[in-house]
Design an enzyme around this catalytic site. Sequence first.
Site, PDB file in Angstrom:
ATOM      1  N   LYS A   6       9.468  -5.561   3.884  1.00 50.93           N
ATOM      2  CA  LYS A   6      10.737  -5.575   3.154  1.00 50.93           C
ATOM      3  C   LYS A   6      11.207  -7.013   2.931  1.00 50.93           C
ATOM      4  O   LYS A   6      11.592  -7.370   1.819  1.00 50.93           O
ATOM      5  CB  LYS A   6      11.815  -4.799   3.921  1.00 50.93           C
ATOM      6  CG  LYS A   6      11.378  -3.458   4.484  1.00 50.93           C
ATOM      7  CD  LYS A   6      11.048  -2.472   3.422  1.00 50.93           C
ATOM      8  CE  LYS A   6      10.593  -1.104   3.898  1.00 50.93           C
ATOM      9  NZ  LYS A   6       9.821  -0.923   5.089  1.00 50.93           N
ATOM     10  N   TRP A  31      12.899   5.870  12.998  1.00 50.53           N
ATOM     11  CA  TRP A  31      11.891   5.882  11.930  1.00 50.53           C
ATOM     12  C   TRP A  31      10.873   6.970  12.278  1.00 50.53           C
ATOM     13  O   TRP A  31      10.378   6.989  13.416  1.00 50.53           O
ATOM     14  CB  TRP A  31      11.226   4.493  11.863  1.00 50.53           C
ATOM     15  CG  TRP A  31      10.189   4.350  10.814  1.00 50.53           C
ATOM     16  CD1 TRP A  31      10.281   4.697   9.500  1.00 50.53           C
ATOM     17  CD2 TRP A  31       8.872   3.802  10.975  1.00 50.53           C
ATOM     18  NE1 TRP A  31       9.125   4.398   8.836  1.00 50.53           N
ATOM     19  CE2 TRP A  31       8.236   3.845   9.727  1.00 50.53           C
ATOM     20  CE3 TRP A  31       8.181   3.271  12.068  1.00 50.53           C
ATOM     21  CZ2 TRP A  31       6.945   3.383   9.526  1.00 50.53           C
ATOM     22  CZ3 TRP A  31       6.891   2.808  11.875  1.00 50.53           C
ATOM     23  CH2 TRP A  31       6.282   2.862  10.617  1.00 50.53           C
ATOM     24  N   ASP A  46      11.606  -3.679  17.367  1.00 54.66           N
ATOM     25  CA  ASP A  46      11.041  -3.465  16.029  1.00 54.66           C
ATOM     26  C   ASP A  46      11.910  -4.205  15.011  1.00 54.66           C
ATOM     27  O   ASP A  46      13.092  -3.882  14.845  1.00 54.66           O
ATOM     28  CB  ASP A  46      11.027  -1.955  15.743  1.00 54.66           C
ATOM     29  CG  ASP A  46      10.339  -1.618  14.431  1.00 54.66           C
ATOM     30  OD1 ASP A  46       9.877  -2.541  13.728  1.00 54.66           O
ATOM     31  OD2 ASP A  46      10.258  -0.419  14.099  1.00 54.66           O
ATOM     32  N   ALA A  89      12.008  -4.928  11.204  1.00 56.63           N
ATOM     33  CA  ALA A  89      11.382  -4.586   9.919  1.00 56.63           C
ATOM     34  C   ALA A  89      12.247  -4.976   8.726  1.00 56.63           C
ATOM     35  O   ALA A  89      11.834  -4.800   7.582  1.00 56.63           O
ATOM     36  CB  ALA A  89      11.067  -3.089   9.875  1.00 56.63           C
TER      37      ALA A  89
HETATM   38  C1  PLP Z   1      11.973   0.695  11.423  1.00 54.53           C
HETATM   39  C2  PLP Z   1      10.638   0.437  10.809  1.00 54.53           C
HETATM   40  N1  PLP Z   1       9.684  -0.110  11.558  1.00 54.53           N
HETATM   41  C3  PLP Z   1       8.464  -0.378  11.064  1.00 54.53           C
HETATM   42  C4  PLP Z   1       8.144  -0.085   9.757  1.00 54.53           C
HETATM   43  C5  PLP Z   1       6.739  -0.376   9.294  1.00 54.53           C
HETATM   44  O1  PLP Z   1       6.622  -1.172   8.224  1.00 54.53           O
HETATM   45  P1  PLP Z   1       5.238  -1.525   7.532  1.00 54.53           P
HETATM   46  O2  PLP Z   1       5.310  -0.930   6.177  1.00 54.53           O
HETATM   47  O3  PLP Z   1       5.222  -3.023   7.511  1.00 54.53           O
HETATM   48  O4  PLP Z   1       4.127  -0.955   8.329  1.00 54.53           O
HETATM   49  C6  PLP Z   1       9.117   0.493   8.934  1.00 54.53           C
HETATM   50  C7  PLP Z   1       8.815   0.829   7.541  1.00 54.53           C
HETATM   51  O5  PLP Z   1       9.517   1.464   6.834  1.00 54.53           O
HETATM   52  C8  PLP Z   1      10.403   0.752   9.476  1.00 54.53           C
HETATM   53  O6  PLP Z   1      11.376   1.308   8.750  1.00 54.53           O
END
Ligand code: PLP
Length: 389
Positions: free
Chosen positions: A242, A126, A207, A209
């Site tokens: 999500k 990411w 992580d 998400a």
């Molecule tokens: C792999 C990953 N980690 C963390 C996040 C962070 O998400 P948030 O929108 O809740 O900050 C995302 C968002 O796209 C993501 O794809």
Amino acid sequence: MFDALTRQPDDPLLALIGLFSKDERPGKVDLGVGVYRDETGRTPIFRAVKAAERRLLETQETKAYVGPEGDLVFLDHLWALVGGETVERSHVAGVQTPGGSGALRLAADLIHRMGGRKIWLGLPSWPNHAPIFKAAGLEIATYDFFDIPSQLVSFDNLVSALEGAAAGDAVLLHASCHNPTGGVLSEPQWMEIAALVAERGLLPLVDLAYQGFGRGLEQDVAGLRHLLTVVPEALVAVSCSKSFGLYRERTGAIFGVTTSSSSADTVRSNLAGLARTSYSMPPDHGAAVVRTILADPELARDWAEELEGMRLRMTGIRKMLAEGLRGRWQSLGAIAGQEGMFSMLPLAEAEVMRLRTDHGIYMPGSGRINIAGLKTAEVAGVIQKFTSL
Ligand SMILES: Cc1ncc(COP(=O)(O)O)c(C=O)c1O
């Protein structure tokens, strides 16, 4: 003083949104978005979220501060969803954060405060991971996590990275639904990672998400739960953006898994202190919604059912795309076995540009596509455009 600043580049994904909206061709397709979209192209609000919001509107009596740790009942329910029974609850420190990004930043700040210097990051990842860790003062060590031409996880590289890491180094792992590759770690691979992380004395930062977007709510945390049974300490950054469709409500949490309740209390107080010096207290609404849903078996069932529908829509699109594209790139059969919203296609930047200018198919130069950006009725047309490249 402002003259000392230099103009920073705009986020390429935001620029892509601008280009897409200016394109007036009727058949244009946006594969660049970072959010879930349904068959009508909307990013829906879950039925259970709407119901919970109605309930909150009726019953909420104050807007007083929630405190730097956030909503403790939300944290209990969210941890039950993520960690299940794997760890003694009193050994887990939780702090509510503004989204998964806030959780990752607090985790990075905590690692830095503990004297951790380095974090291992598999690429591609990411795009915000490295900047967050750098901003917290961590050094980043990278390795190649995924081989784009073959569409396979480069597991040997991951193992070598872990074997080369020094005790006390942190290692970032995606729990499931890898962004941007969709690459999957098998159960035996998770077992090997867990054993190596424990043996080398590394600190895993996991992580999470996209729980529920890959193989299902339980399966998407199976690797993480196995890891937690093997390693003594871990950090888990959770995003509700999500899984609950709460993107703009900035809802998430950081959990520190420790070896005792006193260690958990120390970690909790440090996370809360770091939050206090950054944004002070998290926004309440999204966490109140998640708490209301997870505390009510009826709402929780409805939420899980709607989430499962989204997951099945994405796996269906993956299958159609994989079957249609196999002719051109044998390796793309693999995208049916990948999980989550994203895959990274083996496209040269010139091909990405040709798809955009000649056919109105939008994606970033990296070739990352969002499977949920496709409606079923568009798949055949998109396959045909790809095949004509
Ligand atoms: C792999 C990953 N980690 C963390 C996040 C962070 O998400 P948030 O929108 O809740 O900050 C995302 C968002 O796209 C993501 O794809």
